[in-house]
Design a protein around this motif. Structure first.
Motif, mmCIF file in Angstrom:
data_model
loop_
_atom_site.group_PDB
_atom_site.id
_atom_site.type_symbol
_atom_site.label_atom_id
_atom_site.label_comp_id
_atom_site.label_asym_id
_atom_site.label_seq_id
_atom_site.Cartn_x
_atom_site.Cartn_y
_atom_site.Cartn_z
ATOM 1 N N ARG A 642 0.922 -1.118 -0.128
ATOM 2 C CA ARG A 642 0.126 0.040 0.064
ATOM 3 C C ARG A 642 0.884 1.095 -0.075
ATOM 4 O O ARG A 642 0.620 2.251 -0.654
ATOM 5 C CB ARG A 642 -0.945 0.036 1.196
ATOM 6 N N GLN A 643 1.964 1.209 0.743
ATOM 7 C CA GLN A 643 2.768 2.179 0.913
ATOM 8 C C GLN A 643 3.609 2.727 -0.570
ATOM 9 O O GLN A 643 4.106 3.602 -0.941
ATOM 10 C CB GLN A 643 3.784 2.405 2.226
ATOM 11 N N ILE A 644 4.216 1.470 -1.041
ATOM 12 C CA ILE A 644 4.666 1.572 -2.296
ATOM 13 C C ILE A 644 3.735 2.143 -3.208
ATOM 14 O O ILE A 644 4.102 3.092 -3.991
ATOM 15 C CB ILE A 644 5.208 0.273 -2.832
ATOM 16 N N ALA A 645 2.364 1.694 -3.346
ATOM 17 C CA ALA A 645 1.501 2.233 -4.629
ATOM 18 C C ALA A 645 1.325 3.699 -4.190
ATOM 19 O O ALA A 645 1.009 4.490 -5.178
ATOM 20 C CB ALA A 645 0.077 1.688 -4.234
ATOM 21 N N ARG A 646 1.490 4.151 -2.918
ATOM 22 C CA ARG A 646 1.138 5.623 -2.397
ATOM 23 C C ARG A 646 2.459 6.396 -2.732
ATOM 24 O O ARG A 646 2.619 7.435 -2.313
ATOM 25 C CB ARG A 646 0.408 5.631 -1.251
ATOM 26 N N ASN A 647 3.647 5.873 -2.757
ATOM 27 C CA ASN A 647 4.927 6.343 -2.793
ATOM 28 C C ASN A 647 5.281 6.820 -1.351
ATOM 29 O O ASN A 647 5.624 7.944 -1.375
ATOM 30 C CB ASN A 647 4.877 7.400 -3.980
ATOM 31 N N GLU A 648 4.729 6.278 -0.375
ATOM 32 C CA GLU A 648 5.285 6.684 0.809
ATOM 33 C C GLU A 648 6.571 6.005 1.252
ATOM 34 O O GLU A 648 6.597 4.626 1.382
ATOM 35 C CB GLU A 648 4.016 6.435 1.949
#
Ligand code: PRX
Length: 675
Positions: A642-648
């Motif tokens: 999820r964080q990769i998808a959101r570039n976090e």
């Protein structure tokens, strides 16, 4: 116990940001409100939780009962450690929901000539007014037709119809006979339809020849034929008959209806067109049958008495319904919102509703506003995704229409962001109408956290307070109850009449999905925050579900579709915030050796998901993932995805990750733009 400690004094608009202010219903709009102020809400809430027997007995009095209950109003067990989970409401009572919401209006309340539905087709040229007399007559005709086809009490009927009057006739005909209806949203694929038919072991399928959604022609009959073929292939086919309704749009337009004849196979299943020309027969008596219906996802099972009382009562209070109202819910009846708040709740109150087949932007972007003006809609209920879509076109399309009839605006389906809330309030409601953010689920049957129009001070983005009889709590990860201001898992400590009774044919799934995590509570699967005033703010799903345009999808279902593709070895799907849909799908796919990731493959994958589940599940992002972040025990770490998808980039504790290099690679190959 008081659910909230909100101040009932009017807030003088101060220097706060608009989304931080508290909003109060306008003066003058609600002179005869059912719940006139917050103190009245608190008093009723107190009665509903401290004296539930009396409270629900009073509500039940309005309805027709062939036989009163033989025991207490409510019996239940929410604790898996104490035995099977069960919920019983008015055990032993006998009634017919169809009698209560139709015949009672015609024969006891003198509402026969009142319009039940203003049906508005996809094309503005197609419309029809249906009075309670006509609705009752058509439901009886339809019930007779179904009986003629062999449908009897307890049989399951799959309904795959667009938003045409026949959808309401068919569902209520089932209720009249005592058959179970399983309504499948007419945007679902043949595979999804087949799965749902098989799950419920339906004996009969009712569909239509086709439908226009906007300017797109959808060949429902073809999809239905494919679904039946699939059922047959699985050797467990249960459907013996298929009924095809001729859609209004094709009754005169032979050109379009001819297009639908290509490659049909429905005849194999004993196709009968029973609606046209079937003569009205005798009315059924006040049948002493029980009705129940199954709502997918998850085969959620609802039964008559509690559901009827709860949808009726929530409709009355949450929309502050009065007899001269024109009410409009834009949902599809294929979803729970349509079941509860287009069919059962409004009809139980003898309401006049708009039944809309079309889409918000066809044939022009002001279509919804045009319909509000046309019918003088006073109570309007839609989804945040529709509001965000319409916000994009600005104020101008609304300014062309007279929206002064509006006095309550409702929303449902997902958390509403304060920006959309304020636009709805300012531009649609012209700062006159309270925005009623209703939180509920297929499983809850009806609203469980919601403001009441004249009574509840509003905060943009908060579903505010519990409805009567509903007792929410917030738990931490260890199942400890949190008091006061807190954030955690939203659970309910006791049942209310509308709550689901089980998962069709699967007690184990019922218990494990909703009760095992925190014994003693019904677990919603949503995260929630309670503020200093006791207001509830839903923070989103905490299980593996996605909420796309207000529709729940399971990540597992999408992953299963992707991995069916011969090139895909593994897939993981997470949600990604989306400006209009609320959430969209971001998919990571690991390919089999020597397979190439390219545009053709992406298109094939998208098609696969569309075919298996339906267009609403179409992925927005598909990323090549040479490897997936997994724990040492092999569990995919979705939080990281999820964080990769959101570039976090701040990933927190990664100590459980088996191979940290995977994360770097995935970041470097992120999709910047939608596929
Ligand atoms: O996550 C919550 C969200 O929608 C889920 C229920 O979805 P479904 O069973 O398909 O029913 C949709 C219509 C009732 C919930 O678990 N949800 C629904 N309404 C709201 C919401 N989230 C925040 N605020 C809401 N008003």
């Amino acid at each position: 116990m008081s659910p909230v400690s909100v101040s009932t004094n009017r807030v003088v608009p101060g220097p706060q940001e608009p989304e931080e202010k508290t909003y109060h219903p306008s003066d003058g709009l609600f002179t005869d409100a059912h719940v006139p102020d917050f103190d009245a809400y608190l008093a009723l809430y107190k009665k509903s939780t401290e004296e539930p027997e009396e409270f629900w007995a009073d509500v039940a009095q309005e309805f027709y009962w062939k036989k009163p209950p033989s025991g207490p109003m409510l019996q239940y067990n929410f604790d898996v450690n104490k035995g099977n989970i069960y919920i019983k409401f008015m055990e032993g009572a006998k009634t017919n929901i169809c009698y209560n919401i139709l015949d009672r209006n015609v024969h006891e309340r003198n509402l026969g000539e009142k319009v039940a539905y203003y049906w508005e087709g996809n094309s503005p040229d197609h419309h029809q007014n249906i009075t309670y007399n006509q609705l009752l007559r058509n439901v009886c005709r339809c019930a007779n037709a179904l009986k003629l086809l062999g449908v009897k009490k307890g049989d399951r009927v799959a309904i795959y119809l667009p938003m045409i009057p026949e959808l309401v006739y068919t569902m209520l005909a089932c209720a009249r006979i005592g058959a179970v209806h399983s309504i499948v949203f007419a945007g679902f694929s043949s595979e999804s339809l087949c799965e749902r038919i098989m799950d419920a072991q339906c004996n009969i399928l009712v569909t239509a020849d086709g439908v226009y959604r906007g300017d797109k022609l959808i060949n429902l009959k073809k999809i239905a034929s494919e679904a039946l073929e699939r059922c047959k292939e699985s050797m467990a086919s249960c459907v013996q008959k298929c009924v095809v309704v001729k859609h209004h749009a094709f009754r005169t337009n032979t050109d379009a209806s001819n297009k639908l004849q290509v490659g049909q196979t429905v005849k194999l299943y004993g196709l009968l067109t029973v609606y046209d020309g079937f003569l009205a027969g005798k009315n059924l008596n006040r049948a002493n049958v029980k009705f129940s219906y199954i709502q997918h996802l998850n085969g959620v099972l609802h039964t008559v008495t509690g559901y009827m009382l709860y949808t009726s009562l929530t409709f009355k209070y949450v929309f502050d319904y009065h007899h001269d109202d024109v009410y409009w819910c834009t949902a599809d009846i294929g979803w729970i919102t349509g079941h509860s708040y287009i069919t059962y709740g409004p009809l139980a109150n003898g309401a006049t509703s708009v039944l809309f087949e079309g889409v918000p932007v066809y044939p022009h972007v002001g279509r919804l506003w045009e319909i509000i003006e046309k019918y003088g809609v006073s109570k309007f209920y839609t989804a945040p995704t529709a509001i965000r879509l319409l916000m994009k076109y600005g104020r101008e399309p609304l300014q062309r229409y007279d929206l002064s009839s509006l006095c309550v605006l409702g929303t449902v389906g997902e958390p509403i962001n304060p920006e959309a809330w304020l636009w709805y309030y300012d531009v649609v409601g012209q700062q006159r109408c309270p925005v009623i953010d209703t939180f509920w689920q297929t499983e809850t049957g009806g609203h469980v956290l919601t403001p009441l129009p004249a009574a509840t001070p509003l905060k943009p983005g908060s579903a505010t307070c519990p409805f009567f009889g509903v007792q929410p709590a917030i738990l931490n990860e260890h199942g400890e109850e949190l008091e006061g201001e807190a954030e955690g898992y939203l659970v309910f400590r006791k049942p209310w009449p509308g709550i689901m009774r089980g998962v069709y044919g699967n007690q184990e799934r019922f218990e494990s999905t909703y009760f095992r995590k925190f014994p003693g509570f019904y677990v919603t699967g949503d995260g929630c925050r309670r503020d200093q005033d006791g207001y509830y703010w839903i923070t989103g799903r905490i299980d593996d579900m996605l909420n796309v345009s207000g529709h729940l999808l399971s990540t597992a279902e999408v992953e299963a579709a992707l991995t069916e593709h011969p090139s895909v070895a593994e897939a993981a799907v997470v949600s990604q915030p989306h400006a209009v849909k609320g959430e969209c799908l971001y998919c990571f796919v690991t390919l089999k050796d020597h397979k190439e990731f390219n545009r053709t493959l992406m298109e094939e994958l998208k098609r696969k998901v569309r075919e298996k589940i339906g267009p609403i599940a179409t992925p927005d992002f598909i990323q090549n993932a040479p490897g997936l972040p997994k724990t040492r025990s092999g569990k995919i770490m979705r939080r990281v995805l999820r964080q990769i998808a959101r570039n976090e980039k701040d990933l927190g504790d990664l100590s459980t990750l088996a191979d940290p290099k995977v994360v770097e690679v995935l970041f470097s190959q992120r999709c910047e733009a939608a596929a």
